[in-house]
Motif scaffolding. Structure first.
Motif, PDB file in Angstrom:
ATOM      1  N   VAL A 183      -2.895  10.394  -3.999  1.00  0.00           N
ATOM      2  CA  VAL A 183      -1.949   9.106  -4.777  1.00  0.00           C
ATOM      3  C   VAL A 183      -2.328   7.827  -4.375  1.00  0.00           C
ATOM      4  O   VAL A 183      -2.445   6.974  -5.207  1.00  0.00           O
ATOM      5  N   GLY A 184      -2.775   7.721  -3.053  1.00  0.00           N
ATOM      6  CA  GLY A 184      -3.178   6.330  -2.649  1.00  0.00           C
ATOM      7  C   GLY A 184      -4.609   5.886  -3.202  1.00  0.00           C
ATOM      8  O   GLY A 184      -4.834   4.559  -3.684  1.00  0.00           O
ATOM      9  N   PHE A 243      -8.365  -3.272 -10.805  1.00  0.00           N
ATOM     10  CA  PHE A 243      -8.233  -4.015 -12.158  1.00  0.00           C
ATOM     11  C   PHE A 243      -7.430  -5.246 -12.240  1.00  0.00           C
ATOM     12  O   PHE A 243      -7.657  -5.974 -13.224  1.00  0.00           O
ATOM     13  N   PHE A 244      -6.433  -5.460 -11.238  1.00  0.00           N
ATOM     14  CA  PHE A 244      -5.636  -6.597 -11.274  1.00  0.00           C
ATOM     15  C   PHE A 244      -6.004  -7.664 -10.026  1.00  0.00           C
ATOM     16  O   PHE A 244      -5.687  -8.696 -10.078  1.00  0.00           O
ATOM     17  N   VAL A 245      -6.607  -7.094  -9.112  1.00  0.00           N
ATOM     18  CA  VAL A 245      -6.911  -7.814  -7.900  1.00  0.00           C
ATOM     19  C   VAL A 245      -8.160  -7.385  -7.251  1.00  0.00           C
ATOM     20  O   VAL A 245      -8.624  -6.368  -7.306  1.00  0.00           O
ATOM     21  N   ASP A 246      -8.980  -8.395  -6.721  1.00  0.00           N
ATOM     22  CA  ASP A 246     -10.255  -8.132  -6.116  1.00  0.00           C
ATOM     23  C   ASP A 246      -9.839  -7.784  -4.670  1.00  0.00           C
ATOM     24  O   ASP A 246      -9.584  -8.566  -3.728  1.00  0.00           O
ATOM     25  N   LEU A 247      -9.726  -6.437  -4.243  1.00  0.00           N
ATOM     26  CA  LEU A 247      -9.385  -5.946  -2.820  1.00  0.00           C
ATOM     27  C   LEU A 247     -10.546  -5.952  -1.987  1.00  0.00           C
ATOM     28  O   LEU A 247     -11.611  -5.088  -2.334  1.00  0.00           O
ATOM     29  N   SER A 248     -10.656  -6.482  -0.922  1.00  0.00           N
ATOM     30  CA  SER A 248     -11.578  -6.380   0.158  1.00  0.00           C
ATOM     31  C   SER A 248     -11.332  -5.323   0.829  1.00  0.00           C
ATOM     32  O   SER A 248     -10.172  -4.720   0.899  1.00  0.00           O
ATOM     33  N   LEU A 249     -12.466  -4.866   1.630  1.00  0.00           N
ATOM     34  CA  LEU A 249     -12.314  -3.500   2.484  1.00  0.00           C
ATOM     35  C   LEU A 249     -13.010  -4.127   3.864  1.00  0.00           C
ATOM     36  O   LEU A 249     -14.017  -4.025   4.147  1.00  0.00           O
ATOM     37  N   ASP A 250     -12.098  -4.624   4.573  1.00  0.00           N
ATOM     38  CA  ASP A 250     -12.391  -5.075   5.835  1.00  0.00           C
ATOM     39  C   ASP A 250     -12.859  -4.137   6.800  1.00  0.00           C
ATOM     40  O   ASP A 250     -13.794  -4.523   7.573  1.00  0.00           O
ATOM     41  N   HIS A 251     -11.979  -3.079   6.792  1.00  0.00           N
ATOM     42  CA  HIS A 251     -12.298  -2.023   7.842  1.00  0.00           C
ATOM     43  C   HIS A 251     -12.070  -0.545   7.182  1.00  0.00           C
ATOM     44  O   HIS A 251     -10.910  -0.157   7.335  1.00  0.00           O
ATOM     45  N   LEU A 252     -13.131   0.030   6.462  1.00  0.00           N
ATOM     46  CA  LEU A 252     -12.601   1.180   5.906  1.00  0.00           C
ATOM     47  C   LEU A 252     -12.311   2.299   6.930  1.00  0.00           C
ATOM     48  O   LEU A 252     -11.184   3.214   6.541  1.00  0.00           O
ATOM     49  N   GLY A 253     -12.925   2.359   8.071  1.00  0.00           N
ATOM     50  CA  GLY A 253     -12.289   3.372   9.026  1.00  0.00           C
ATOM     51  C   GLY A 253     -10.939   3.274   9.262  1.00  0.00           C
ATOM     52  O   GLY A 253     -10.046   4.597   9.418  1.00  0.00           O
ATOM     53  N   ALA A 254     -10.249   2.073   9.300  1.00  0.00           N
ATOM     54  CA  ALA A 254      -8.966   1.863   9.637  1.00  0.00           C
ATOM     55  C   ALA A 254      -7.888   2.226   8.500  1.00  0.00           C
ATOM     56  O   ALA A 254      -6.896   2.969   8.677  1.00  0.00           O
ATOM     57  N   ILE A 255      -8.716   1.941   7.501  1.00  0.00           N
ATOM     58  CA  ILE A 255      -7.906   2.337   6.075  1.00  0.00           C
ATOM     59  C   ILE A 255      -7.751   3.790   6.269  1.00  0.00           C
ATOM     60  O   ILE A 255      -6.638   4.458   5.760  1.00  0.00           O
ATOM     61  N   LEU A 256      -8.937   4.730   6.210  1.00  0.00           N
ATOM     62  CA  LEU A 256      -8.682   6.375   6.291  1.00  0.00           C
ATOM     63  C   LEU A 256      -8.060   6.743   7.239  1.00  0.00           C
ATOM     64  O   LEU A 256      -7.316   7.657   7.081  1.00  0.00           O
ATOM     65  N   PHE A 282       7.455   3.412   9.930  1.00  0.00           N
ATOM     66  CA  PHE A 282       6.651   3.055   8.715  1.00  0.00           C
ATOM     67  C   PHE A 282       5.982   1.580   9.086  1.00  0.00           C
ATOM     68  O   PHE A 282       5.117   1.633   8.302  1.00  0.00           O
ATOM     69  N   PHE A 283       6.645   0.692   9.511  1.00  0.00           N
ATOM     70  CA  PHE A 283       6.012  -0.637   9.697  1.00  0.00           C
ATOM     71  C   PHE A 283       4.647  -0.497  10.309  1.00  0.00           C
ATOM     72  O   PHE A 283       3.778  -1.288   9.866  1.00  0.00           O
ATOM     73  N   TYR A 284       4.293   0.248  11.382  1.00  0.00           N
ATOM     74  CA  TYR A 284       3.030   0.313  12.179  1.00  0.00           C
ATOM     75  C   TYR A 284       2.221   1.135  11.291  1.00  0.00           C
ATOM     76  O   TYR A 284       0.989   0.772  11.010  1.00  0.00           O
ATOM     77  N   MET A 285       2.526   2.139  10.197  1.00  0.00           N
ATOM     78  CA  MET A 285       1.762   2.833   9.422  1.00  0.00           C
ATOM     79  C   MET A 285       1.145   1.880   8.263  1.00  0.00           C
ATOM     80  O   MET A 285       0.131   1.657   7.878  1.00  0.00           O
ATOM     81  N   ILE A 286       2.243   0.964   7.650  1.00  0.00           N
ATOM     82  CA  ILE A 286       1.752  -0.048   6.648  1.00  0.00           C
ATOM     83  C   ILE A 286       0.818  -1.223   7.260  1.00  0.00           C
ATOM     84  O   ILE A 286      -0.097  -1.585   6.563  1.00  0.00           O
ATOM     85  N   ASP A 287       1.301  -1.671   8.544  1.00  0.00           N
ATOM     86  CA  ASP A 287       0.500  -2.831   8.963  1.00  0.00           C
ATOM     87  C   ASP A 287      -0.740  -2.463   9.410  1.00  0.00           C
ATOM     88  O   ASP A 287      -1.770  -3.295   9.208  1.00  0.00           O
ATOM     89  N   GLY A 288      -0.973  -1.304  10.007  1.00  0.00           N
ATOM     90  CA  GLY A 288      -2.196  -0.933  10.447  1.00  0.00           C
ATOM     91  C   GLY A 288      -3.228  -0.596   9.283  1.00  0.00           C
ATOM     92  O   GLY A 288      -4.537  -0.970   8.822  1.00  0.00           O
ATOM     93  N   PHE A 289      -2.530   0.040   8.006  1.00  0.00           N
ATOM     94  CA  PHE A 289      -3.386   0.295   6.881  1.00  0.00           C
ATOM     95  C   PHE A 289      -3.890  -1.013   6.280  1.00  0.00           C
ATOM     96  O   PHE A 289      -4.879  -1.060   5.579  1.00  0.00           O
ATOM     97  N   ARG A 290      -2.823  -1.957   5.854  1.00  0.00           N
ATOM     98  CA  ARG A 290      -2.977  -3.197   5.425  1.00  0.00           C
ATOM     99  C   ARG A 290      -4.139  -4.154   6.055  1.00  0.00           C
ATOM    100  O   ARG A 290      -4.928  -4.634   5.194  1.00  0.00           O
ATOM    101  N   ALA A 291      -4.251  -3.857   7.329  1.00  0.00           N
ATOM    102  CA  ALA A 291      -5.120  -4.638   8.216  1.00  0.00           C
ATOM    103  C   ALA A 291      -6.623  -3.913   7.746  1.00  0.00           C
ATOM    104  O   ALA A 291      -7.584  -5.050   8.035  1.00  0.00           O
ATOM    105  N   GLY A 292      -6.760  -2.799   7.473  1.00  0.00           N
ATOM    106  CA  GLY A 292      -7.972  -2.330   7.116  1.00  0.00           C
ATOM    107  C   GLY A 292      -8.526  -3.217   5.746  1.00  0.00           C
ATOM    108  O   GLY A 292      -9.656  -3.011   5.436  1.00  0.00           O
TER     109      GLY A 292
END
Length: 256
Positions: free
Chosen positions: A120-121, A130-143, A207-217
Motif C-alpha cells: 500500500v505504501g 506525479f504531484f510532488v518531487d519527493l526526495s529520498l534522503d535515507h532509503l534505509g530509514a524509509i524501509l 504512531f508518532f515515532y513511526m511517522i516521524d522516523g519514516f518522514r525523516a527518511g
C-alpha cells in the motif's frame, strides 16, 4: 527444542498473502485512492499557508505522513480481519490443526500484514510522485520504519483478532484506537507547533515515532532523533509480540 516448521510457516504466509491479493483492488488500490484525495485536498488548501521545515514544501512534508498512515491502517486491517473472519465463519480450526507453533503462526500473520502495508505504501508513493518531487534522503530509514510500523500493526491486529468475537469489536479497535492515534500522530502537522501539553501527549503516541522516523527518511528532518524513534518502535513491537505470543500459546479465545 522444537524445530521451526518452515513448510508450514510458508504455507500459512502464502495463504494470508493470497487472501488480500485476490481482492487487491479493495485491499491495496482502494487505500491509494483515499490517500490521493487527502493529498489533493490538504496540499491545495495548505501548500502556501504552512511551512513546517525550511526548504521543505507542505506537500513534501505531507506525503510521507499519508503513506505511513495508510501502511499503519492496512497492516492492522490485514491480520485482524483475517483472524476475526476465521473465528466467525468457524474455519479457524483448520489453521490450528496443522503442527504450527505459536511463533510460526504469529510470524506468518505479521509478515503478511507487513507485506500488505508496504505494498500500500509503495502504491501511494507511485501516485504521489506525479504531484510532488519527493526526495529520498535515507532509503534505509524509509524501509526500516515501513517494515517496523507494519509489523507493529500486524502484531496489534493479531491481538485484536484473538480478543474480538465479532466484527463490531474489530471496528471498535479501528475507530477508537487505530484511526485517532494515526490522525493525531503528526501526519498533517509537526508536533513542535502544538502547545506544550499536547506536544507531551503526542510523545506518548507510538504512531508518532513511526511517522516521524519514516518522514525523516524522505526529507531529512525529524521532530525527535531517528535512534530514539527506532528504539521506541522496536520496543513497542517487542511488547506487542510478547502479548500476542502469550495469547497464542495459552489458546486465549482461540480454542473455544
Amino acid at each position: 527444542m522444537m524445530e521451526f516448521n518452515l513448510t508450514g510457516f510458508l504455507t500459512l504466509l502464502r495463504k494470508e498473502v493470497m487472501r488480500f491479493w485476490k481482492v487487491g483492488v479493495q485491499t491495496v488500490f482502494s487505500p491509494m485512492v483515499t490517500t490521493l484525495l487527502y493529498l489533493l485536498i490538504f496540499s491545495y488548501v495548505l501548500e502556501d499557508r504552512v511551512n513546517v521545515y525550511p526548504g521543505v514544501s507542505y506537500t513534501e512534508f505531507l506525503v510521507p505522513g499519508l503513506m505511513m498512515m495508510s501502511i499503519i491502517q492496512n497492516a492492522f486491517a490485514n491480520s485482524s480481519s483475517s483472524l476475526i473472519q476465521s473465528k466467525v465463519t468457524g474455519n479457524l480450526v483448520f489453521i490450528l490443526l496443522p503442527p504450527l507453533s505459536s511463533l510460526e503462526f504469529y510470524l506468518a500473520f505479521v509478515l503478511a500484514a507487513a507485506i500488505r502495508g508496504m505494498l500500500v505504501g509503495v502504491s501511494v508513493y507511485i501516485v504521489a510522485i506525479f504531484f510532488v518531487d519527493l526526495s529520498l534522503d535515507h532509503l534505509g530509514a524509509i524501509l526500516l520504519f515501513a517494515f517496523l510500523a507494519s509489523s507493529v500493526m500486524g502484531a496489534f491486529g493479531v491481538i485484536a483478532g484473538i480478543w474480538a468475537e465479532k466484527f463490531d469489536q474489530i471496528a471498535a479497535f479501528t475507530n477508537f484506537f487505530v484511526v485517532p492515534l494515526s490522525f493525531l500522530s503528526g501526519v498533517f502537522y509537526s508536533i513542535n507547533d502544538l502547545p506544550a501539553f499536547w506536544r507531551g501527549v503526542s510523545h506518548l503516541n507510538p504512531f508518532f515515532y513511526m511517522i516521524d522516523g519514516f518522514r525523516a527518511g524522505f526529507i531529512g528532518h525529524s521532530d525527535v532523533s531517528l535512534a530514539f524513534s527506532f528504539a521506541f518502535v522496536l520496543g513497542f513491537l517487542m511488547l506487542l509480540s510478547a502479548a500476542a505470543l502469550w495469547m497464542l500459546g495459552t489458546g486465549y479465545k482461540m480454542r473455544g
